[in-house]
Design an enzyme around this catalytic site. Structure first.
Site, PDB file in Angstrom:
ATOM      1  N   SER A  84       0.822  -1.210   0.000  1.00 59.06           N
ATOM      2  CA  SER A  84       0.000   0.000   0.000  1.00 59.06           C
ATOM      3  C   SER A  84       0.858   1.262   0.000  1.00 59.06           C
ATOM      4  O   SER A  84       1.999   1.273   0.476  1.00 59.06           O
ATOM      5  CB  SER A  84      -0.920   0.011   1.217  1.00 59.06           C
ATOM      6  OG  SER A  84      -1.707  -1.147   1.233  1.00 59.06           O
TER       7      SER A  84
HETATM    8  N1  SAH Z   1      -1.094  -4.361   3.641  1.00 58.43           N
HETATM    9  C1  SAH Z   1      -0.521  -4.984   2.487  1.00 58.43           C
HETATM   10  C2  SAH Z   1      -1.453  -4.803   1.307  1.00 58.43           C
HETATM   11  C3  SAH Z   1      -1.326  -5.901   0.344  1.00 58.43           C
HETATM   12  S1  SAH Z   1      -2.503  -5.835  -0.971  1.00 58.43           S
HETATM   13  C4  SAH Z   1       0.835  -4.351   2.170  1.00 58.43           C
HETATM   14  O1  SAH Z   1       1.011  -3.157   2.427  1.00 58.43           O
HETATM   15  O2  SAH Z   1       1.709  -5.036   1.646  1.00 58.43           O
HETATM   16  C5  SAH Z   1      -3.875  -6.690  -0.266  1.00 58.43           C
HETATM   17  C6  SAH Z   1      -3.628  -8.084   0.202  1.00 58.43           C
HETATM   18  O3  SAH Z   1      -4.893  -8.629   0.604  1.00 58.43           O
HETATM   19  C7  SAH Z   1      -3.088  -9.030  -0.866  1.00 58.43           C
HETATM   20  O4  SAH Z   1      -1.920  -9.620  -0.402  1.00 58.43           O
HETATM   21  C8  SAH Z   1      -4.214 -10.034  -1.062  1.00 58.43           C
HETATM   22  O5  SAH Z   1      -3.769 -11.330  -1.379  1.00 58.43           O
HETATM   23  C9  SAH Z   1      -4.903  -9.998   0.290  1.00 58.43           C
HETATM   24  N2  SAH Z   1      -6.281 -10.489   0.292  1.00 58.43           N
HETATM   25  C10 SAH Z   1      -7.264 -10.261  -0.623  1.00 58.43           C
HETATM   26  N3  SAH Z   1      -8.399 -10.888  -0.249  1.00 58.43           N
HETATM   27  C11 SAH Z   1      -8.137 -11.502   0.937  1.00 58.43           C
HETATM   28  C12 SAH Z   1      -8.899 -12.320   1.822  1.00 58.43           C
HETATM   29  N4  SAH Z   1     -10.179 -12.629   1.582  1.00 58.43           N
HETATM   30  N5  SAH Z   1      -8.312 -12.790   2.935  1.00 58.43           N
HETATM   31  C13 SAH Z   1      -7.008 -12.509   3.215  1.00 58.43           C
HETATM   32  N6  SAH Z   1      -6.230 -11.749   2.411  1.00 58.43           N
HETATM   33  C14 SAH Z   1      -6.782 -11.256   1.285  1.00 58.43           C
END
Ligand code: SAH
Length: 224
Positions: free
Chosen positions: A74
């Site tokens: 993010s």
């Molecule tokens: N906070 C993270 C954001 C990653 S993007 C960072 O800064 O790196 C969002 C993440 O949510 C992805 O890794 C994706 O695989 C995860 N995601 C999407 N749907 C999800 C779900 N139902 N349960 C768990 N993780 C999920």
């Protein structure tokens, strides 16, 4: 031949990286982040260690970056805004993060809350994040490889829930696992055009408010 940098070169690099991190935090402050604890945590956590080698030089730009598996780390301003809104100046005891991803937001939260539970639906991401946080010595983080749309019931209720992927609607299990007095942050809306919603549970029910326009990768059902 593989050459490792000399100790002097490594120290020089550390200096540059911490200066760039300080500059990023100054920008966040100018953009309205006022919680000193959040700013301190973001000055401490080395974002460049949560992205691939090739992207390290861009780690202190205020942008989202790819982390593999079609996901992104993010944008720093969004991490700061969500963390500030979640904590609201308090030390939370039990927090659930949905979407571990790179583990960067996880590390920022781990600096600020007592116990953090984080779930991710893509296995290589959860394993990499677990390793990164262990290497940095965090002992208050529990990792789950699971569909976070179901929350994580064994450890519920939570006094904070942060969802870092965009939901079409708010999953019921998540509001059910929110403690009275608890706060949840979740991007809600069509893909790439969500609004960041703050949901608070009071004794009389849920109160919802939209905080900002955001763009997140989608919250998907099931494990990958
Ligand atoms: N906070 C993270 C954001 C990653 S993007 C960072 O800064 O790196 C969002 C993440 O949510 C992805 O890794 C994706 O695989 C995860 N995601 C999407 N749907 C999800 C779900 N139902 N349960 C768990 N993780 C999920």
């Amino acid at each position: 031949m593989i050459r490792t940098p000399s100790p002097q070169a490594a120290r020089g690099q550390d200096f540059v990286v911490s200066r760039r991190r300080r500059e990023l935090v100054d920008r966040l402050r100018k953009e309205g982040i006022h919680d000193a604890q959040v700013l301190a945590a973001m000055e401490k956590v080395p974002r460049h260690e949560f992205v691939d080698e090739l992207l390290k030089s861009r780690a202190y730009e205020n942008t989202a970056l790819p982390i593999g598996s079609a996901q992104t780390i993010s944008q720093p301003i969004v991490v700061a805004l969500m963390t500030q809104a979640l904590l609201s100046g308090q030390k939370l005891k039990r927090v659930l993060e949905v979407g571990t991803g790179s583990g960067y937001q996880t590390a920022v939260l781990a600096e600020l809350v007592e116990n953090l539970f984080t779930v991710e639906r893509i296995k290589p991401l959860t394993e990499q994040a677990r390793l990164r946080l262990a290497q940095r010595g965090y002992r208050n983080v529990h990792f789950g490889y699971a569909d976070g749309m179901n929350g994580w019931s064994p450890y519920a209720p939570y006094d904070g829930i942060m969802v870092t992927a965009g939901a079409e609607s708010v999953p019921r299990a998540l509001t059910e696992q929110l403690a009275v007095g608890g706060r949840m942050l979740i991007p809600v809306g069509p893909q790439g055009r969500q609004s960041l919603r703050l949901i608070e549970r009071s004794t009389r029910g849920l109160v919802e408010r939209d905080l900002a326009a955001v763009s997140f990768v989608p919250l998907l059902a099931g494990r990958d």
